[in-house]
Write an enzyme that holds these catalytic residues in place. Structure first.
Site, PDB file in Angstrom:
ATOM      1  N   SER A 220       1.524  -7.676   1.741  1.00 26.50           N
ATOM      2  CA  SER A 220       0.539  -6.728   2.261  1.00 26.50           C
ATOM      3  C   SER A 220      -0.539  -6.476   1.201  1.00 26.50           C
ATOM      4  O   SER A 220      -1.227  -7.404   0.805  1.00 26.50           O
ATOM      5  CB  SER A 220       1.232  -5.448   2.719  1.00 26.50           C
ATOM      6  OG  SER A 220       0.357  -4.655   3.487  1.00 26.50           O
ATOM      7  N   GLN A 221      -0.701  -5.228   0.730  1.00 26.33           N
ATOM      8  CA  GLN A 221      -1.648  -5.001  -0.360  1.00 26.33           C
ATOM      9  C   GLN A 221      -1.343  -5.924  -1.534  1.00 26.33           C
ATOM     10  O   GLN A 221      -2.243  -6.496  -2.164  1.00 26.33           O
ATOM     11  CB  GLN A 221      -1.591  -3.546  -0.823  1.00 26.33           C
ATOM     12  CG  GLN A 221      -2.425  -3.259  -2.067  1.00 26.33           C
ATOM     13  CD  GLN A 221      -2.246  -1.833  -2.544  1.00 26.33           C
ATOM     14  OE1 GLN A 221      -3.099  -0.981  -2.302  1.00 26.33           O
ATOM     15  NE2 GLN A 221      -1.135  -1.549  -3.198  1.00 26.33           N
TER      16      GLN A 221
ATOM     17  N   TYR B 135       0.823  -1.206   0.000  1.00 24.54           N
ATOM     18  CA  TYR B 135       0.000   0.000   0.000  1.00 24.54           C
ATOM     19  C   TYR B 135       0.857   1.257   0.000  1.00 24.54           C
ATOM     20  O   TYR B 135       1.731   1.440   0.853  1.00 24.54           O
ATOM     21  CB  TYR B 135      -0.888  -0.023   1.239  1.00 24.54           C
ATOM     22  CG  TYR B 135      -2.056   0.931   1.239  1.00 24.54           C
ATOM     23  CD1 TYR B 135      -3.255   0.589   0.631  1.00 24.54           C
ATOM     24  CD2 TYR B 135      -1.970   2.157   1.877  1.00 24.54           C
ATOM     25  CE1 TYR B 135      -4.346   1.445   0.661  1.00 24.54           C
ATOM     26  CE2 TYR B 135      -3.058   3.015   1.913  1.00 24.54           C
ATOM     27  CZ  TYR B 135      -4.241   2.660   1.297  1.00 24.54           C
ATOM     28  OH  TYR B 135      -5.319   3.515   1.333  1.00 24.54           O
TER      29      TYR B 135
ATOM     30  N   HIS C 215       4.358  -6.326  10.928  1.00 26.04           N
ATOM     31  CA  HIS C 215       3.960  -6.376   9.513  1.00 26.04           C
ATOM     32  C   HIS C 215       5.131  -6.586   8.561  1.00 26.04           C
ATOM     33  O   HIS C 215       4.921  -6.874   7.383  1.00 26.04           O
ATOM     34  CB  HIS C 215       3.189  -5.106   9.153  1.00 26.04           C
ATOM     35  CG  HIS C 215       2.441  -5.208   7.864  1.00 26.04           C
ATOM     36  ND1 HIS C 215       1.575  -6.248   7.570  1.00 26.04           N
ATOM     37  CD2 HIS C 215       2.438  -4.411   6.765  1.00 26.04           C
ATOM     38  CE1 HIS C 215       1.060  -6.080   6.372  1.00 26.04           C
ATOM     39  NE2 HIS C 215       1.569  -4.974   5.863  1.00 26.04           N
TER      40      HIS C 215
ATOM     41  N   ASP D  21       1.360  -8.887  13.975  1.00 29.46           N
ATOM     42  CA  ASP D  21       1.083  -7.934  12.898  1.00 29.46           C
ATOM     43  C   ASP D  21      -0.155  -7.102  13.244  1.00 29.46           C
ATOM     44  O   ASP D  21      -1.273  -7.619  13.256  1.00 29.46           O
ATOM     45  CB  ASP D  21       0.859  -8.705  11.596  1.00 29.46           C
ATOM     46  CG  ASP D  21       0.775  -7.805  10.374  1.00 29.46           C
ATOM     47  OD1 ASP D  21       0.529  -6.598  10.529  1.00 29.46           O
ATOM     48  OD2 ASP D  21       0.944  -8.337   9.257  1.00 29.46           O
TER      49      ASP D  21
END
Length: 332
Positions: free
Chosen positions: A190-191, A95, A311, A276
């Site tokens: 992630s994204q 992101y 994360h 996370d």
């Protein structure tokens, strides 16, 4: 960050009931058919990145709506013209990031793959070295970021466009010289991990799928469990637009990686970090435990667990795991 989600034994069994829209397949089939009316229009320009062992191309292809999407393609030097037929890895970004500079991501080309790193439309200015792909589609009122851009209708949401770009990235890499179209893998963190699951559910002939600490999974639980952005963009929006909850959750159900990942058919290697705060572990395990359940034959699954990480997940350790795991998949 302390442990805050379910204990690991419960995570391993976590299989939540899903509120999947009845017309999910129809929605995405229509979206892709609409986009495929536009020529893929792959354009390749050699790029001098100052590298001698890797060839680099600045690639553009037509994504959602025919909009141009940028990518870097890196590969072992000379392999585009020496008769090679190499496996390919398509990578999606986290992101706020953009494709940056080609020298920043060389592991896959160094390992003998053709690597397509897709730029992320409308992003690329929050971290990294920048992006180059605009998003020409507007939005109604929304919280800064993309989570609530088009939140009241799945046809208008930002991620409908971005996921479609991801499908077209797979089609673009298959159109490149020196690529074996039967050996294409998708990956991202992630994204990019959420995109990986979405594309895996929308493209049924991938060789492997590697979502790393994936975002955009089990969204209703995520917004109840974490105050961290980007999920908190949804909470912020609903705190103002108090009567939009039903419409917002309906829209996001068309984009949830759990729902789309159920349709995947390729073997997968996930990763999860148990501390996370951005992509809570139970949301990752919801996607992992549901992965491939709608496939005719359930694909092989495995997951790397990082007990003490947030994360960042496994970082370089996860790349090591991916390199070895994917080599094993291709050898089979």
């Amino acid at each position: 960050m302390a442990l805050f989600d379910l204990p690991l034994p419960e995570l391993e069994r976590y299989l939540p009931d899903l509120e999947e829209p009845a017309d999910l397949d129809e929605f995405w089939a229509g979206t892709l058919a609409e986009t495929r009316r536009f020529d893929l229009d792959v354009r390749r320009t050699p790029h001098d990145a100052g590298l001698t062992l890797v060839d680099v191309e600045d690639v553009t292809f037509a994504g959602f709506g025919g909009h141009p999407v940028k990518a870097w393609v890196t590969r072992p030097a000379g392999s585009a013209t020496d008769g090679s037929s190499l496996p390919a890895v398509v990578e999606f970004l986290g992101y706020g990031g953009g494709r940056g500079r080609p020298h920043e991501r060389l592991a896959w080309a160094a390992a003998g793959y053709v690597h397509l790193l897709m730029d992320t439309r409308g992003q690329g200015s929050r971290w990294g070295s920048g992006g180059d792909t605009p998003d020409p589609v507007g939005s109604g009122p929304h919280v800064p970021g993309v989570m609530t851009s088009g939140i009241l209708d799945p046809a208008d949401h930002y991620y409908r466009r971005l996921f479609t770009d991801g499908v077209r990235a797979v089609e673009a890499v298959r159109a490149l010289p020196g690529v074996d179209p039967a050996r294409v893998t998708v990956t991202g963190g992630s994204q990019g991990g959420g995109m990986t699951l979405a594309v895996a559910g929308l493209v049924d002939d991938l060789v492997a799928v590697m979502p790393d600490v994936p975002f955009l999974c089990h969204v209703p639980r995520a917004i109840a469990l974490t105050d961290a952005n980007p999920y908190h963009e949804i909470v912020t929006y609903l705190a103002v637009h108090r009567d939009h909850k039903a419409a917002a959750l309906r829209t996001l159900s068309y984009l949830d990686g759990v729902h789309l990942g159920r349709r995947a058919t390729a073997p997968t290697l996930f990763s999860v970090a148990l501390r996370d705060p951005i992509c809570p572990p139970s949301t990752v395990y919801a996607a992992y435990n549901h992965y491939g359940k709608l496939a005719g034959t359930r694909p092989d699954r495995s997951i790397e667990v990082y007990e003490f990480n947030e994360h960042e997940g496994g970082g370089g350790f996860q790349v090591d795991a991916q390199l070895r795991w994917l080599a094993g998949v291709l050898a089979r």
